[in-house]
Design an enzyme around this catalytic site. Structure first.
Site, PDB file in Angstrom:
ATOM      1  CE  LYS A 167     129.518  60.402  96.061  1.00 13.20           C
ATOM      2  NZ  LYS A 167     128.933  60.412  97.175  1.00 13.20           N
TER       3      LYS A 167
ATOM      4  CB  SER B 186     125.564  61.964  96.544  1.00 13.20           C
ATOM      5  OG  SER B 186     127.313  61.377  97.437  1.00 13.20           O
TER       6      SER B 186
ATOM      7  CB  SER C 224     125.979  60.021  99.482  1.00 16.33           C
ATOM      8  OG  SER C 224     125.096  60.509  99.437  1.00 16.33           O
TER       9      SER C 224
HETATM   10  N1  GLN Z   1     121.160  63.819 100.078  1.00 15.37           N
HETATM   11  C1  GLN Z   1     121.946  64.468 101.195  1.00 15.37           C
HETATM   12  C2  GLN Z   1     122.174  65.903 100.716  1.00 15.37           C
HETATM   13  O1  GLN Z   1     121.718  66.129  99.038  1.00 15.37           O
HETATM   14  C3  GLN Z   1     122.382  63.561 101.840  1.00 15.37           C
HETATM   15  C4  GLN Z   1     123.832  63.774 100.792  1.00 15.37           C
HETATM   16  C5  GLN Z   1     125.125  63.325 100.911  1.00 15.37           C
HETATM   17  O2  GLN Z   1     125.509  62.029 101.915  1.00 15.37           O
HETATM   18  N2  GLN Z   1     126.250  62.843 100.468  1.00 15.37           N
HETATM   19  O3  GLN Z   1     122.738  66.824 102.066  1.00 15.37           O
END
Ligand code: GLN
Length: 496
Positions: free
Chosen positions: A85, A160, A184
């Site tokens: 990532k 994400s 994420s």
């Molecule tokens: N969707 C959540 C956010 O936007 C979690 C994102 C993540 O785990 N990086 O904060």
């Protein structure tokens, strides 16, 4: 077996066959690169590809294996091509966090997790797409492009870490690293039908993980099956003196933790995780999974996590508050993009104004507000107190059970664009995952079959702090009794 088929292997299958000399790491890496060339125009999982570096690493892995054969030393990741990532620093390779503000940034060092993968002999194929600074649930917040779900290209892969999840699902790598601040790793794994494991906070070093919300961020793994998740976790877990929040405890042997089945294992089902508005097929699928585990000998009981309803507001105060501080460093002077505004302050403003996308700006504003003098007690401090209550819920539940089973997300993959203009709907995708980041515990999502539209449903197995072993064991038992993880997206038939 054709090259395309080599890309379909799991890490452990490929590792065994590399060890047996059936093919080389160079052949395997070439096969995966061919696969990327064939499908990534449609899937768009990768932001950056480094095929020359990957092939050079593969050749080195082959040399190491030949040299090591004499003394029998070759770990399970030697010669295995992986995806990373793009929020993890990779020395000499652009790292953007899916943001314009880091365009052109080339880290001078590797994140500790990358160092460990390289030491294990893994091959790095490139960097995968992400919502900007990991803020999002669909990769639609990437400043570059949206990744598509390999099971239905009109739908999101989740986020994400959507690029990593899609790359694993589409066989564009054998496994991947992601990060999980509120879901994420687990949420995109669930939506793409792969395995995603978020370790306990502190289990894996955050050194070189570009910070979103430091008290919640944790690197995790995305793989084709549970055994591979154990293998990858083993490689990246453990104390790191460069990260003061990394745990100084011994890392258990996760591969031996896989065996033993679920006889006598206490499985909790949280009353608060079956809510109005969730897709009925998701609830039915998870309840059927609970029954299956009961049939395999698990002791199922209901548990309560009474403060669950506060998790979403608490998360959306704490995470943006930490983000507003962490993202202050992007000023146009030290990294990436610089937009000249004339003077210093105007250069800061112009750079941040152009460099950050709308969701990141929203979070910075929310977080700054929650931390500001007149509102700190009402918002940030109160959120921290509620976080303690949420953590207490898990402490009490894990006195009664070994793992907790729940859906990973309330729905299967939604259409690209469907929730893009409605932040609250998007935030709700993490309703079942973000409590665990607030509590600092660990959890895994694995495939639990399909809904009526042929989309994957994720089954979440949650464990207490440093409970990765029991989570992997229950997930493995479920996986061994089902064949969801062996299914391949339609992309395969179209392209192979
Ligand atoms: N969707 C959540 C956010 O936007 C979690 C994102 C993540 O785990 N990086 O904060």
């Amino acid at each position: 077996m054709t090259r395309n088929h080599l890309s379909e292997l799991t890490i452990h299958e490929a590792g065994e066959r590399l060890a047996a000399g059936e093919f080389t790491a160079v052949e395997l890496t070439e096969a995966v690169i061919d696969r990327i060339v064939a499908v990534d125009n449609d899937v768009k999982a990768y932001l950056t590809l480094t095929p020359e570096k990957a092939l050079a690493q593969a050749a080195a892995a082959d040399r190491a294996r030949r040299a090591g054969r004499a003394d029998g030393e070759s770990g399970p990741l030697l010669g295995i091509p992986l995806a990373i990532k793009d929020v993890l620093c990779t020395k000499g390779i652009p790292t953007t966090c899916g943001s314009r503000i880091l365009e052109g940034f080339i880290p001078p060092y590797d994140a500790t997790v990358i160092v460990r993968l390289k030491e294990a002999g893994a091959i790095l194929l490139g960097k995968t797409n992400t919502d900007e600074f990991a803020m999002g649930s669909s990769t639609e917040n990437s400043a570059y492009f949206t990744t598509h779900n390999p099971w239905d290209l009109t739908r999101v892969p989740g986020g994400s870490s959507g690029g990593s999840a899609a790359a694993v699902a589409a066989d564009e790598c054998l496994g991947a690293l992601g990060t999980d601040t509120g879901g994420s790793v687990r949420q995109p794994a669930g939506l793409c039908g792969v395995v995603g494991l978020k370790p306990t906070y502190g289990r894996v070093s955050r050194y070189g993980l570009i910070a979103y919300a430091s008290s919640l961020d944790q690197a995790g793994v995305l793989t084709k099956d549970v055994k591979d998740a154990a293998i990858l976790l083993q490689a990246i877990a453990g104390h790191d003196p460069c990260d003061s929040t990394s745990m100084d405890v011994e890392t258990p042997d996760y591969l031996t933790a896989l065996d033993g089945g679920v006889g006598g294992v206490r499985v909790g089902v949280p009353r608060e995780y079956f809510v109005d508005g969730m897709q009925p097929e998701v609830e039915a699928a998870v309840r059927a999974a609970v029954d299956l585990l009961a049939g395999l000998g698990a002791e199922v009981r209901e548990v309560s996590l009474p403060h669950t309803e506060y998790a979403l507001p608490v998360y959306y105060l704490i995470a943006p508050a930490e983000a507003s501080a962490n993202l202050a460093r992007y000023d146009g002077v030290r990294y990436g993009l610089r937009v000249d505004g004339g003077g210093l302050i105007d250069t800061y403003k112009a750079t941040r104004g152009e460099g950050f996308g709308p969701e990141v700006k929203r979070r910075i504003m929310l977080g700054t507000y929650a931390l500001s003098a007149g509102y700190y007690d009402a918002y940030y401090l109160k959120a921290q107190k509620a976080r303690t209550l949420i953590r207490g819920d898990f402490d009490r539940a894990f006195e009664q059970v070994d793992v907790i089973l729940a859906p990973t997300s309330p729905t299967t993959a939604f259409r690209i664009g469907e929730k893009a203009d409605d932040p609250l709907q998007m935030y709700l995708m993490d309703i079942f995952t973000l409590s665990m980041n607030l509590a600092g515990t660990c959890g895994l999502s694995l495939p639990r079959g399909f809904d009526g539209a042929g989309l994957h449903i994720g089954l979440q197995v949650m464990g207490p702090a440093v409970g990765e072993g029991q989570v992997l064991r229950v997930a493995h038992a479920y996986e061994q009794a089902t064949d969801w993880h062996t299914q391949k997206p339609p992309l395969h038939e179209e392209r192979v």
